[in-house]
Design an enzyme around this catalytic site. Structure first.
Site, PDB file in Angstrom:
ATOM      1  N   GLU A 175       0.827  -1.211   0.000  1.00  0.00           N
ATOM      2  CA  GLU A 175       0.000   0.000   0.000  1.00  0.00           C
ATOM      3  C   GLU A 175       0.864   1.265   0.000  1.00  0.00           C
ATOM      4  OE1 GLU A 175      -2.376  -1.620   3.298  1.00  0.00           O
ATOM      5  OE2 GLU A 175      -4.143  -1.065   2.133  1.00  0.00           O
ATOM      6  N   GLU A 219      -3.833  -9.583   3.583  1.00  0.00           N
ATOM      7  CA  GLU A 219      -4.583  -9.282   4.811  1.00  0.00           C
ATOM      8  C   GLU A 219      -5.680 -10.300   5.086  1.00  0.00           C
ATOM      9  OE1 GLU A 219      -3.536  -7.079   2.627  1.00  0.00           O
ATOM     10  OE2 GLU A 219      -2.893  -5.220   3.608  1.00  0.00           O
TER      11      GLU A 219
END
Ligand code: 3H9
Length: 706
Positions: free
Chosen positions: A110, A130
């Site tokens: 990210e 995740e």
């Protein structure tokens, strides 16, 4: 070019016009609070400094950034948040380049997505894993990735959690360029310089247009939603990922970020997040055992396997797949040929599925030799015995190994319950003897119980852990007792299941309750798969020593007496017409159960599924506590990993001991005391459980204190 290090973990250094920002937070550059602060400061500094014309972000050590610091989850958040850090990077007025080597995972990717340009070198691993921690990407990943590479590819990354290499990342458009060498600094600077020379503009991923074709992306989202609803049984975060990506399509970037944040926080608060993160750390903690602290593993280059049955052959495949040569010993040529056929069958199955080539099989089998003489093991560094489960037979094998093996060879037994101390004591080199308990099918099941006899030397234990790594198994250290960690606890909760069956629940209801709990199969389905004859033989063997006052349910014996051993005989608890793999309930089994209830003088009562789970879990947790109390397992987390990898315990619940902490130990203990009113012999609360409840502690406190 003066080094300026505002925080230890993020350093910045001006190289010409490029500000090099290095994340140096070993072991994996996780984005803890200091790193987040350091990055924010670096971007502020870059914006404020006229000498800086571009920013290059790299990771020190083996990785770019492995993601958010998982240890911070569940604790009070400390600013700046990772989404704020990513937004700040993206808002930078000067081009920001991320140069990726090693892992760029989760929050690490990210950060890279928030940069304006991305380069990756060979060996880079990019991903948004995740979901494996019960989360969704929470620092803009669900908004930036679809805008950059489209909903379909972004959903695939996020829902699978898989890691992709640099080439695939380039093809997808996740990175802009591949580095030619693995010198990340040189590659990063060259790219940053080139962009400067070309006056490349600041280019923000929030403005990328891969979602422009609304229809196409909507279709991909709907397909992912349908697929996820079907596949992600009981999991919370996968559908949240789909929802977040849909928000990327339907809303502005900033609104999408707000929705992502809301969904991320829901996941953070879910018990599944706690269970999955517990599992992540537990499977790393199990590697830390006292014996391996100072001992160096012995070299393993040649492996011998005694016995070519199902277990021996499965172990042989696991060892061959790790690239090691195997010598298999059997008592005669016919048995050896059967052993070899068992091994080849595994590879032929892979070839039939298109997952192996004939050439690869030939290359693998070239490392396989067989012999009917123990002398062929003279040069073996490790020999694993996988013969019939009988102490006399095993001791005879070990006597032969003692005779032929070179000094220093590790001598391992694959016994699943026998006394390894007695085996070790029967030969002249007990310090070389260890238990390696594989689970069937041994080439597939991940769990390896490493059983530690009293006299084993520490370097033999270290060798066993090293072997597990080579075989890509998850090792758990276990002490010597009947059944070690896994099968001992299994015996207790299987008994609880049998009691419930005799008291009124059908095996089908019990299986259903456990599937609803998250198991892939219930205990009676497992018994049918494994073969009822195995348990039957064990029960017969133990009959003489069974406590006559203990309750004994005979239903399984009645079923086995009819030759109904499960799938392989076409019926067991279930019917398997024409080789079906999924069974159907059998009315005749229900008749047998009824007859047994009558014989035992039991009036059947009904169970709700919740009670089934409470009894089943209470039996499992209580025996788990005994196993820890008696130091058979080092810590509760060792029990958890055993059940996650060997017994199908739902990972999102973290394992039985973590589950016990989640429901609360006082509740578990009060259940056991309640059940004990009917059967005080079976339901004896573990002293450890009582102690923890009295101290107001839980199992996790024991994980921390080791
Ligand atoms: C996330 O990023 C959320 C965001 O979207 C949003 C936030 C707002 N944190 O595996 P190893 C430790 S979620 C803390 O043996 P390898 C690990 O416990 C995160 N610690 O090494 C171990 O400690 P110890 C998404 C971490 O070389 C040590 O590092 N990212 C973290 O075999 C070495 O680890 C992931 O899910 C972490 N993030 O493999 C990636 N990661 O030495 C998780 C590792 O005390 N990590 N540790 O036992 C991995 O997949 C592997 O660790 C990696 C290296 C492939 C990076």
């Amino acid at each position: 070019m003066s080094p300026d290090t505002p925080t230890e973990v993020v350093s910045r250094e001006l190289h010409g016009k490029v500000l090099l920002v290095t994340i140096n937070n070993p072991p994996v550059n996780a984005l803890g609070v200091d790193v987040r602060r350091g990055i924010l400061d670096a971007i502020d500094a870059a914006d404020a400094d006229h000498d800086v014309q571009s920013v290059l972000i790299v990771g020190a050590g083996r990785n770019f950034i492995a993601g958010a610091d998982i240890r911070e989850f569940g604790k009070p958040p400390l600013p700046p948040s990772l989404p704020d850090v990513c937004n700040r990077i993206e808002a930078c007025s000067k081009p920001v380049v991320a140069a990726i080597h090693g892992a760029a995972l989760g929050g690490g990717l990210e950060i890279a997505l928030a940069a304006h340009y991305r380069l990756a070198v060979a060996g880079a691993k990019l991903g948004l894993p995740e979901v494996q921690l019960g989360l969704i990407p929470g620092a803009g990943g669900t908004q930036r990735a679809p805008r950059l590479i489209g909903a379909k590819a972004a959903l695939d990354l996020m829902l699978s959690g898989r890691h992709i290499g640099a080439e695939e990342a380039l093809t997808l458009g996740l990175v802009d360029r591949l580095g030619r060498s693995d010198n990340i600094l040189a590659e990063g600077f060259a790219y940053a310089q080139e962009l400067l020379s070309a006056h490349a503009p600041v280019r923000r991923t929030r403005n990328a247009d891969a979602l422009a074709d609304r229809q196409k992306n909507q279709t991909a989202i709907e397909a992912a939603r349908a697929d996820t609803a079907k596949k992600s049984r009981g999991l919370f975060s996968p559908l949240k990922i789909v929802e977040a990506v849909e928000a990327a399509l339907d809303h502005s970037f900033d609104e999408g970020l707000r929705i992502e944040r809301k969904l991320f926080l829901q996941c953070i608060d879910s018990p599944q997040r706690a269970g999955l993160i517990h599992a992540f750390f537990a499977e790393r903690e199990v590697l830390k055992v006292p014996e391996t602290r100072n001992a160096k593993p012995r070299a393993i280059e040649r492996v011998g396997i005694v016995g070519g049955g199902t277990m021996g052959a499965g172990i042989a495949v696991a060892v061959l797949d790790a690239g090691l040569p195997v010598t298999m010993i059997e008592r005669d040529e016919a048995a050896l040929a059967r052993g070899r056929t068992h091994v080849e069958k595994v590879y032929d199955g892979l070839i039939a599925k298109g997952r192996m080539t004939a050439d690869a099989k030939a290359a693998t089998m070239a490392r396989f030799t067989g012999s009917t003489s123990y002398d062929a093991l003279a040069q073996g560094d490790l020999v694993i015995e996988a013969v019939f489960e009988d102490i006399m037979v095993k001791q005879a094998v070990f006597a032969e190994l003692d005779r032929v093996c070179k000094p220093g060879a590790v001598l391992a037994s694959n016994t699943s319950y026998l006394d390894i101390d007695a085996i070790a004591a029967s030969i002249s080199r007990p310090a070389d003897v260890i238990g390696l308990h594989f689970f069937s099918p041994a080439n597939i099941m991940k769990l390896l119980e490493i059983v530690i006899p009293a006299k084993v030397s520490a370097d033999v234990v270290a060798t066993a852990f090293e072997l597990a790594k080579k075989l890509r198994k998850v090792p758990v250290r276990a002490g010597v007792c009947d059944g070690f960690i896994g099968n001992r606890i299994l015996a207790a909760y299987r008994q609880a299941a049998d009691y419930m069956m005799e008291d009124g629940a059908s095996p089908y209801q019990i299986d259903q309750a456990l599937r609803d709990f998250g198991y892939p199969m219930g205990p009676f389905q497992v018994s049918d798969l494994a073969g009822g004859d195995i348990g039957w033989a064990t029960r017969k063997r133990k009959a003489a020593t069974r406590d006559p006052s203990a309750r004994y349910v005979q239903i399984a014996d009645r079923i086995c007496e009819r030759g109904w051993f499960g799938q392989k005989t076409g019926r067991g608890y279930y019917l398997y017409p024409e080789g079906a793999r999924i069974g159907t309930p059998d009315p005749e089994v229900l008749t047998i159960i009824d007859a047994e209830r009558q014989r035992a003088g039991i009036t059947p009562r009904s169970f709700i599924n919740e009670e089934i789970i409470r009894r089943y879990m209470a039996a499992m947790i209580n025996e788990g506590a005994n196993v820890v109390h008696q130091r058979i397992a080092l810590r509760p987390l060792d029990v958890d990993v055993t059940f996650l990898y060997g017994y199908g315990f739902p990972r999102y619940r973290g394992g039985p001991m973590k589950y016990a902490d989640t429901v609360g130990l006082p509740n578990v203990l009060s259940d056991i005391r309640e059940f004990a009113k009917e059967d005080p012999l079976f339901w004896q609360p573990s002293p450890l459980l009582i102690d923890l409840v009295e101290r107001g502690a839980n199992f996790d406190t024991l994980n921390q204190s080791e």
